[in-house]
Design an enzyme around this catalytic site. Structure first.
Site, PDB file in Angstrom:
ATOM      1  N   ASP A   1      25.240  -6.869 -31.843  1.00 39.04           N
ATOM      2  CA  ASP A   1      24.661  -7.587 -30.700  1.00 39.04           C
ATOM      3  C   ASP A   1      24.879  -9.085 -30.837  1.00 39.04           C
ATOM      4  O   ASP A   1      24.721  -9.639 -31.931  1.00 39.04           O
ATOM      5  CB  ASP A   1      23.145  -7.354 -30.667  1.00 39.04           C
ATOM      6  CG  ASP A   1      22.744  -6.253 -29.711  1.00 39.04           C
ATOM      7  OD1 ASP A   1      23.470  -6.022 -28.723  1.00 39.04           O
ATOM      8  OD2 ASP A   1      21.704  -5.621 -29.957  1.00 39.04           O
TER       9      ASP A   1
ATOM     10  N   LYS B   1      28.209  -6.652 -28.428  1.00 39.70           N
ATOM     11  CA  LYS B   1      27.473  -6.226 -27.229  1.00 39.70           C
ATOM     12  C   LYS B   1      26.743  -7.436 -26.661  1.00 39.70           C
ATOM     13  O   LYS B   1      26.194  -8.246 -27.412  1.00 39.70           O
ATOM     14  CB  LYS B   1      26.488  -5.099 -27.563  1.00 39.70           C
ATOM     15  CG  LYS B   1      25.649  -4.680 -26.355  1.00 39.70           C
ATOM     16  CD  LYS B   1      24.968  -3.334 -26.536  1.00 39.70           C
ATOM     17  CE  LYS B   1      23.723  -3.345 -27.369  1.00 39.70           C
ATOM     18  NZ  LYS B   1      22.649  -4.226 -26.879  1.00 39.70           N
TER      19      LYS B   1
ATOM     20  N   GLU C   1      19.926   0.756 -20.025  1.00 39.28           N
ATOM     21  CA  GLU C   1      18.646   1.034 -20.687  1.00 39.28           C
ATOM     22  C   GLU C   1      17.503   1.148 -19.684  1.00 39.28           C
ATOM     23  O   GLU C   1      17.330   0.273 -18.814  1.00 39.28           O
ATOM     24  CB  GLU C   1      18.341  -0.091 -21.707  1.00 39.28           C
ATOM     25  CG  GLU C   1      17.014   0.094 -22.409  1.00 39.28           C
ATOM     26  CD  GLU C   1      16.821  -0.745 -23.657  1.00 39.28           C
ATOM     27  OE1 GLU C   1      17.758  -1.454 -24.073  1.00 39.28           O
ATOM     28  OE2 GLU C   1      15.713  -0.687 -24.220  1.00 39.28           O
TER      29      GLU C   1
HETATM   30  O1  KIV Z   1      19.236  -3.844 -30.122  1.00 42.24           O
HETATM   31  C1  KIV Z   1      19.274  -2.633 -29.852  1.00 42.24           C
HETATM   32  O2  KIV Z   1      18.858  -1.771 -30.626  1.00 42.24           O
HETATM   33  C2  KIV Z   1      19.829  -2.227 -28.573  1.00 42.24           C
HETATM   34  C3  KIV Z   1      19.674  -0.796 -28.184  1.00 42.24           C
HETATM   35  C4  KIV Z   1      18.316  -0.592 -27.671  1.00 42.24           C
HETATM   36  C5  KIV Z   1      20.701  -0.370 -27.220  1.00 42.24           C
HETATM   37  O3  KIV Z   1      20.336  -3.030 -27.862  1.00 42.24           O
END
Ligand code: KIV
Length: 282
Positions: free
Chosen positions: A88, A118, A187
């Protein structure tokens, strides 16, 4: 990261979508659990910024930094042979200048070895998505409930329940696809909306709290194994009570230490040539 035979790539996921073969994704934050997740068959490991709430003890993902993401991504990448590792981009980074986003994503790829990043958000992040894609960085989108915007959303609520926001989310999914993302996390939205998005875009859609008609599912490691959780969202299925197992194990250890039952004879070392009484005598 080398391109070994059998590695999961964007092409693998695309093929899975066309063959209607569901994709299993799970979050991972450290070496041993990433190894277990890969060995158990997960195809995509997400070093989610949920590390903030599951591992680091924050009450949201907002305090998580690029340095935190690097630290955990490195551990996960060391564990993995085959699975795709996605990290992320943490809070705010996706909204900074093109240069800063490229730098953060570049560090995650070069220093940690993740496959791609992401990004949470829609129209506001499109330019940065394009810049990343142009630079050759695989980008996964994330729409619907975007936890980094929890303060603005007024809590962790289901998104897209009315016609206007549902239409907006469908359009944003299409725009993100046009901008070049290779997959999209959706989500906490109604099942029908996730299904429509999945049917209307050609890249894989990975759902979390988004029902059954998507191309894959993602859950947070600590949620599905019930580790350390007090609150469990209704869309989570608990596959094991690992937190309770850890608790029982540590409790037995503490009791045995206090009762002098541990260590036992088989856990101690002995001299080879010396006798204890020689050492103890002056
Ligand atoms: O940070 C995370 O775990 C996520 C998931 C909820 C998709 O973005």
């Amino acid at each position: 990261m080398s391109h070994k035979q059998g590695r999961i790539t964007t092409q693998t996921l695309q093929r899975k979508k066309s063959q209607k073969d569901p994709i299993a994704m799970i979050t991972a934050y450290d070496y041993p659990t990433a190894k277990i997740a890969e060995q158990a068959g997960a195809e995509v490991l997400l070093v989610g910024d949920s590390v903030g709430t599951t591992v680091l003890g924050y009450d949201s993902t907002i305090p998580v930094t690029v340095e935190d993401m690097l630290h955990h991504s490195k551990a996960v990448c060391r564990a993995v042979d085959r699975a795709m590792v996605i990290a992320d981009l943490p809070f705010l980074v996706a909204h900074l200048s093109n240069d800063e986003v490229l730098k953060a994503a570049g560090r995650l790829m070069q220093e940690a070895g993740v496959y791609g990043v992401k990004i949470e958000g829609e129209a506001q992040v499109i330019n940065n998505v394009k810049a990343l894609v142009q630079a050759g960085i695989p980008v996964m989108g994330h729409i619907g409930l975007t936890p980094q915007s929890v303060n603005q959303l007024g809590g962790y609520r289901v998104q897209g329940k009315d016609a206007e926001t549902a239409r907006r989310l469908i359009n944003e999914a299409k725009r993100l696809e046009e901008a070049g993302i290779f997959a999209l996390v959706v989500e906490c939205v109604p099942e029908e909306l996730a299904r429509t998005i999945t049917d209307q875009i050609s890249i894989p859609v990975i759902g979390i709290g988004a029902g059954r008609y998507v191309d894959g599912q993602v859950l947070v490691f600590h949620d599905l194994l019930n580790i350390g959780g007090t609150f469990s969202p209704s869309f989570v299925k608990r596959y094991a009570e690992v937190g309770e197992l850890i608790h029982q194990g540590i409790r037995r250890y503490v009791e045995e230490v206090k009762e002098r039952k541990f260590p036992e004879e088989k856990h101690v070392f002995r001299f080879e040539t010396l006798h204890s009484n020689q050492l103890l005598s002056k």
